[in-house]
Motif scaffolding. Structure first.
Motif, PDB file in Angstrom:
ATOM      1  N   PRO A 129     -14.090  -1.189   2.059  1.00  0.00           N
ATOM      2  CA  PRO A 129     -13.117  -0.101   2.220  1.00  0.00           C
ATOM      3  C   PRO A 129     -11.995  -0.103   1.194  1.00  0.00           C
ATOM      4  CG  PRO A 129     -12.852  -1.722   3.976  1.00  0.00           C
ATOM      5  CD  PRO A 129     -14.089  -2.101   3.226  1.00  0.00           C
ATOM      6  N   VAL A 130     -11.913   0.985   0.465  1.00  0.00           N
ATOM      7  CA  VAL A 130     -10.812   1.257  -0.459  1.00  0.00           C
ATOM      8  C   VAL A 130     -10.263   2.624  -0.088  1.00  0.00           C
ATOM      9  CG1 VAL A 130     -10.143   1.671  -2.849  1.00  0.00           C
ATOM     10  CG2 VAL A 130     -11.820  -0.115  -2.315  1.00  0.00           C
ATOM     11  N   SER A 131      -8.959   2.716   0.113  1.00  0.00           N
ATOM     12  CA  SER A 131      -8.349   3.984   0.510  1.00  0.00           C
ATOM     13  C   SER A 131      -7.356   4.449  -0.534  1.00  0.00           C
ATOM     14  CB  SER A 131      -7.658   3.852   1.868  1.00  0.00           C
ATOM     15  OG  SER A 131      -8.607   3.586   2.886  1.00  0.00           O
ATOM     16  N   ASP A 132      -7.367   5.737  -0.765  1.00  0.00           N
ATOM     17  CA  ASP A 132      -6.499   6.362  -1.753  1.00  0.00           C
ATOM     18  C   ASP A 132      -5.405   7.125  -1.031  1.00  0.00           C
ATOM     19  OD1 ASP A 132      -5.585   7.469  -4.193  1.00  0.00           O
ATOM     20  OD2 ASP A 132      -6.793   9.266  -3.844  1.00  0.00           O
ATOM     21  N   LEU A 133      -4.175   6.934  -1.453  1.00  0.00           N
ATOM     22  CA  LEU A 133      -3.039   7.644  -0.873  1.00  0.00           C
ATOM     23  C   LEU A 133      -2.740   8.911  -1.664  1.00  0.00           C
ATOM     24  CD1 LEU A 133      -0.727   4.540  -0.475  1.00  0.00           C
ATOM     25  CD2 LEU A 133      -1.753   5.805   1.435  1.00  0.00           C
ATOM     26  N   SER A 134      -2.230   9.902  -0.981  1.00  0.00           N
ATOM     27  CA  SER A 134      -1.674  11.051  -1.677  1.00  0.00           C
ATOM     28  C   SER A 134      -0.350  10.633  -2.317  1.00  0.00           C
ATOM     29  CB  SER A 134      -1.418  12.199  -0.690  1.00  0.00           C
ATOM     30  OG  SER A 134      -0.624  13.197  -1.277  1.00  0.00           O
ATOM     31  N   ARG A 135      -0.080  11.114  -3.517  1.00  0.00           N
ATOM     32  CA  ARG A 135       1.169  10.728  -4.172  1.00  0.00           C
ATOM     33  C   ARG A 135       2.394  11.310  -3.483  1.00  0.00           C
ATOM     34  NH1 ARG A 135      -0.702  11.798 -10.284  1.00  0.00           N
ATOM     35  NH2 ARG A 135      -2.288  13.013  -9.177  1.00  0.00           N
ATOM     36  N   GLY A 136       2.180  12.256  -2.594  1.00  0.00           N
ATOM     37  CA  GLY A 136       3.282  12.779  -1.797  1.00  0.00           C
ATOM     38  C   GLY A 136       3.388  12.115  -0.439  1.00  0.00           C
ATOM     39  N   CYS A 137       2.748  10.976  -0.287  1.00  0.00           N
ATOM     40  CA  CYS A 137       2.667  10.331   1.027  1.00  0.00           C
ATOM     41  C   CYS A 137       4.034   9.821   1.501  1.00  0.00           C
ATOM     42  CB  CYS A 137       1.678   9.173   0.999  1.00  0.00           C
ATOM     43  SG  CYS A 137       2.154   7.808  -0.086  1.00  0.00           S
ATOM     44  N   SER A 138       4.176   9.765   2.812  1.00  0.00           N
ATOM     45  CA  SER A 138       5.362   9.181   3.435  1.00  0.00           C
ATOM     46  C   SER A 138       5.059   7.750   3.851  1.00  0.00           C
ATOM     47  CB  SER A 138       5.750   9.998   4.678  1.00  0.00           C
ATOM     48  OG  SER A 138       4.753   9.865   5.679  1.00  0.00           O
ATOM     49  N   VAL A 139       6.082   7.050   4.330  1.00  0.00           N
ATOM     50  CA  VAL A 139       5.884   5.696   4.845  1.00  0.00           C
ATOM     51  C   VAL A 139       4.868   5.715   5.982  1.00  0.00           C
ATOM     52  CG1 VAL A 139       7.003   3.791   6.082  1.00  0.00           C
ATOM     53  CG2 VAL A 139       8.148   4.865   4.135  1.00  0.00           C
ATOM     54  N   ASP A 140       5.005   6.663   6.904  1.00  0.00           N
ATOM     55  CA  ASP A 140       4.074   6.745   8.031  1.00  0.00           C
ATOM     56  C   ASP A 140       2.659   7.077   7.575  1.00  0.00           C
ATOM     57  OD1 ASP A 140       5.976   6.088   9.911  1.00  0.00           O
ATOM     58  OD2 ASP A 140       6.473   8.171  10.394  1.00  0.00           O
ATOM     59  N   ASP A 141       2.527   7.874   6.517  1.00  0.00           N
ATOM     60  CA  ASP A 141       1.199   8.157   5.970  1.00  0.00           C
ATOM     61  C   ASP A 141       0.525   6.870   5.500  1.00  0.00           C
ATOM     62  OD1 ASP A 141       1.478  10.890   6.381  1.00  0.00           O
ATOM     63  OD2 ASP A 141       2.251  11.254   4.358  1.00  0.00           O
ATOM     64  N   ILE A 142       1.287   6.011   4.839  1.00  0.00           N
ATOM     65  CA  ILE A 142       0.730   4.749   4.352  1.00  0.00           C
ATOM     66  C   ILE A 142       0.290   3.883   5.522  1.00  0.00           C
ATOM     67  CG2 ILE A 142       1.211   2.640   3.048  1.00  0.00           C
ATOM     68  CD1 ILE A 142       3.205   4.277   1.381  1.00  0.00           C
ATOM     69  N   VAL A 143       1.109   3.829   6.563  1.00  0.00           N
ATOM     70  CA  VAL A 143       0.747   3.051   7.749  1.00  0.00           C
ATOM     71  C   VAL A 143      -0.559   3.576   8.344  1.00  0.00           C
ATOM     72  CG1 VAL A 143       1.443   2.397  10.091  1.00  0.00           C
ATOM     73  CG2 VAL A 143       3.145   2.438   8.255  1.00  0.00           C
ATOM     74  N   SER A 144      -0.692   4.897   8.444  1.00  0.00           N
ATOM     75  CA  SER A 144      -1.904   5.489   8.998  1.00  0.00           C
ATOM     76  C   SER A 144      -3.128   5.158   8.165  1.00  0.00           C
ATOM     77  CB  SER A 144      -1.743   7.012   9.103  1.00  0.00           C
ATOM     78  OG  SER A 144      -0.752   7.369  10.028  1.00  0.00           O
ATOM     79  N   VAL A 145      -2.997   5.252   6.842  1.00  0.00           N
ATOM     80  CA  VAL A 145      -4.142   4.986   5.970  1.00  0.00           C
ATOM     81  C   VAL A 145      -4.532   3.511   6.027  1.00  0.00           C
ATOM     82  CG1 VAL A 145      -4.938   4.973   3.576  1.00  0.00           C
ATOM     83  CG2 VAL A 145      -3.713   6.955   4.471  1.00  0.00           C
ATOM     84  N   VAL A 146      -3.556   2.621   6.094  1.00  0.00           N
ATOM     85  CA  VAL A 146      -3.885   1.196   6.232  1.00  0.00           C
ATOM     86  C   VAL A 146      -4.576   0.951   7.575  1.00  0.00           C
ATOM     87  CG1 VAL A 146      -2.937  -1.134   6.435  1.00  0.00           C
ATOM     88  CG2 VAL A 146      -2.105   0.392   4.656  1.00  0.00           C
ATOM     89  N   SER A 147      -4.141   1.637   8.627  1.00  0.00           N
ATOM     90  CA  SER A 147      -4.806   1.510   9.939  1.00  0.00           C
ATOM     91  C   SER A 147      -6.273   1.891   9.830  1.00  0.00           C
ATOM     92  CB  SER A 147      -4.105   2.402  10.972  1.00  0.00           C
ATOM     93  OG  SER A 147      -2.778   2.031  11.174  1.00  0.00           O
ATOM     94  N   ILE A 148      -6.550   3.004   9.158  1.00  0.00           N
ATOM     95  CA  ILE A 148      -7.921   3.461   8.996  1.00  0.00           C
ATOM     96  C   ILE A 148      -8.721   2.469   8.148  1.00  0.00           C
ATOM     97  CG2 ILE A 148      -9.322   5.231   7.888  1.00  0.00           C
ATOM     98  CD1 ILE A 148      -7.118   7.216   8.792  1.00  0.00           C
ATOM     99  N   THR A 149      -8.100   1.931   7.115  1.00  0.00           N
ATOM    100  CA  THR A 149      -8.786   0.952   6.267  1.00  0.00           C
ATOM    101  C   THR A 149      -9.168  -0.272   7.078  1.00  0.00           C
ATOM    102  OG1 THR A 149      -7.413   1.711   4.427  1.00  0.00           O
ATOM    103  CG2 THR A 149      -8.626  -0.330   4.101  1.00  0.00           C
ATOM    104  N   ALA A 150      -8.291  -0.699   7.972  1.00  0.00           N
ATOM    105  CA  ALA A 150      -8.604  -1.832   8.837  1.00  0.00           C
ATOM    106  C   ALA A 150      -9.738  -1.516   9.792  1.00  0.00           C
ATOM    107  CB  ALA A 150      -7.358  -2.246   9.623  1.00  0.00           C
ATOM    108  N   VAL A 151      -9.770  -0.287  10.299  1.00  0.00           N
ATOM    109  CA  VAL A 151     -10.885   0.139  11.166  1.00  0.00           C
ATOM    110  C   VAL A 151     -12.191   0.093  10.399  1.00  0.00           C
ATOM    111  CG1 VAL A 151     -11.855   2.068  12.449  1.00  0.00           C
ATOM    112  CG2 VAL A 151      -9.437   1.556  12.658  1.00  0.00           C
ATOM    113  N   LYS A 152     -12.190   0.619   9.180  1.00  0.00           N
ATOM    114  CA  LYS A 152     -13.409   0.618   8.360  1.00  0.00           C
ATOM    115  C   LYS A 152     -13.854  -0.803   8.038  1.00  0.00           C
ATOM    116  CE  LYS A 152     -13.600   3.725   5.003  1.00  0.00           C
ATOM    117  NZ  LYS A 152     -14.714   4.635   5.340  1.00  0.00           N
ATOM    118  N   ALA A 153     -12.891  -1.715   7.897  1.00  0.00           N
ATOM    119  CA  ALA A 153     -13.255  -3.110   7.623  1.00  0.00           C
ATOM    120  C   ALA A 153     -13.973  -3.745   8.805  1.00  0.00           C
ATOM    121  CB  ALA A 153     -12.005  -3.913   7.285  1.00  0.00           C
ATOM    122  N   GLN A 154     -13.768  -3.202  10.005  1.00  0.00           N
ATOM    123  CA  GLN A 154     -14.427  -3.717  11.206  1.00  0.00           C
ATOM    124  C   GLN A 154     -15.853  -3.213  11.359  1.00  0.00           C
ATOM    125  OE1 GLN A 154     -12.941  -5.263  14.725  1.00  0.00           O
ATOM    126  NE2 GLN A 154     -12.881  -6.438  12.831  1.00  0.00           N
ATOM    127  N   ALA A 155     -16.173  -2.119  10.684  1.00  0.00           N
ATOM    128  CA  ALA A 155     -17.452  -1.457  10.934  1.00  0.00           C
ATOM    129  C   ALA A 155     -18.628  -2.312  10.456  1.00  0.00           C
ATOM    130  CB  ALA A 155     -17.479  -0.109  10.208  1.00  0.00           C
TER     131      ALA A 155
END
Length: 397
Positions: free
Chosen positions: A371-397
């Motif tokens: 899992p590699v996740s790309d952030l939008s350059r307009g992302c907020s702090v909460d956006d980063i937290v959400s994307v890291v959460s998803i990356t962790a979920v994908k790492a479990q798959a």
């Protein structure tokens, strides 16, 4: 966050909803009493209840189950693209890393000069206790990572010196090799980098998953109006990676986006292949491509609920969908929208995000071996937290 539930289990769900460990005991009791509302199995509820009398030691024990190494960084955290030109600092990732750790989403490793990272933390009032910081320029693993990169890329003409240069001076490459070596479970980047810059080392080092030819992306869209998709949750793909997909690539995007929806938000995918035509109402090469992609996707995944080509209103509005595609289980009920090209996808998700007030989570990269996740350059702090959460979920798959 409902998108974490399927892969991370009940503990992960409760942790992300309330962000503090001390409430899990109460929630466990409620979950066991009201399984229908909690959305967890009897076995999961029993496990939670058995572990509800937490001590510090117990919390440490459970963290070993729920926390997974995710390397989160952006290239403007005191890293160097050229040998002697610092790119500056970026506070959102620093702030997000502390929040990620506090909420128990993942263990975070920031890449950059430690002094510069701590300076950003001080300026933003961020406590980085527990967040690992690695400087690729001085890391004891840089030599081994450079050797690994050289072995992976020597057939393409890379020299040992070039590998060393990339690993020590470009954290995007250091992070990708770190992931390849198994020293991290996922990588998140892109707060100021383009998608191309993030994906280049990922494609060169991580490569695609077995049997996968196409790397694409999707967004999880959470809309305030629950009538759309599944209780307001939809998947949009591809909105970030492939500018003008072929019919074969479009079929692969549809199948991958459906799989992401099932894995990340636990939906039963109903996939609409979007076009400006519905069932041959218009004739054009662009329409033909979507028609061919629809046929290919049916052949590759015959079990998938998928229909096309459909205009957006036919995909989303039942009365229109059943008029234009009678009997379709997708038309008027779609929860996965596959756009015909990147222009449509990128414009589409941003319109829904801005005009409908949707939360756009992503882009989520599909098709890589890790899992590699790309952030939008307009992302907020909460956006980063959400994307890291998803990356962790994908790492479990």
């Amino acid at each position: 966050n409902r998108y974490t539930r399927p892969a991370m289990g009940a503990i992960w769900e409760l942790q992300n909803k309330f962000s503090i460990w001390k409430e899990i005991e109460v929630l466990a009791c409620e979950a066991q009493a009201e399984l229908g509302k909690s959305g967890i199995t009897k076995e999961e509820a029993a496990w939670i209840r058995a572990h509800a009398d937490f001590t510090v030691e117990r919390i440490d024990e459970i963290e070993k189950v729920t926390n997974h190494d995710v390397i989160a960084f952006t290239t403007n955290m005191a890293e160097y693209i050229d040998a002697d030109v610092p790119e500056g600092t970026e506070p959102r990732t620093v702030q997000a890393s502390a929040k990620i750790l506090k909420e128990g989403v993942a263990r975070v490793t920031l890449l950059g000069n430690p002094d510069e990272v701590r300076k950003v933390a001080a300026e933003t009032g961020t406590d980085l206790t527990g967040v690992a910081i690695i400087d690729p320029a001085t890391s004891e693993k840089s030599a081994a990572y450079a050797d690994l990169l050289y072995e992976l890329r020597k057939a393409k003409g890379m020299t040992p010196e070039q590998a060393t240069e990339l690993v020590t001076k470009n954290p995007l490459y250091y992070g990708a090799v770190m992931l390849k070596a198994g020293d991290a479970d996922g990588m998140v980047a892109g707060a100021i980098n383009s998608t191309g810059n993030v994906l280049r080392p990922a494609l060169q080092i991580i490569k695609t998953a077995p049997g996968i030819k196409v790397v694409s992306s999707c967004f999880i869209m959470e809309l305030p109006d629950p009538k759309w998709g599944d209780d307001g949750v939809m998947i949009f793909g591809d909105c970030a990676v492939i500018p003008n997909p072929t019919a074969e690539e479009l079929a692969a995007i549809a199948i991958a986006s459906a799989a992401s929806g099932k894995q990340l938000v636990d939906i039963d995918p109903r996939v609409a292949m979007l076009s400006f035509s519905t069932k041959g109402s218009a004739k054009h090469d662009n329409v033909t491509k979507v028609q061919e992609a629809t046929k290919m996707a049916h052949e590759l995944a015959p079990e998938l609920q998928l229909d096309g080509e459909l205009q957006a209103d036919a995909a989303l509005v039942e009365s229109v969908g059943q008029l234009k595609s009678p009997g379709s289980t997708v038309a008027g009920h779609a929860n996965v929208l596959v756009f015909p090209d990147l222009q449509a996808g990128n414009i589409g998700y941003k319109l829904v995000q801005r005009l409908a007030g949707a939360e756009a989570i992503g882009p989520i990269i599909q098709g890589l071996a890790k899992p590699v996740s790309d952030l939008s350059r307009g992302c907020s702090v909460d956006d980063i937290v959400s994307v890291v959460s998803i990356t962790a979920v994908k790492a479990q798959a």
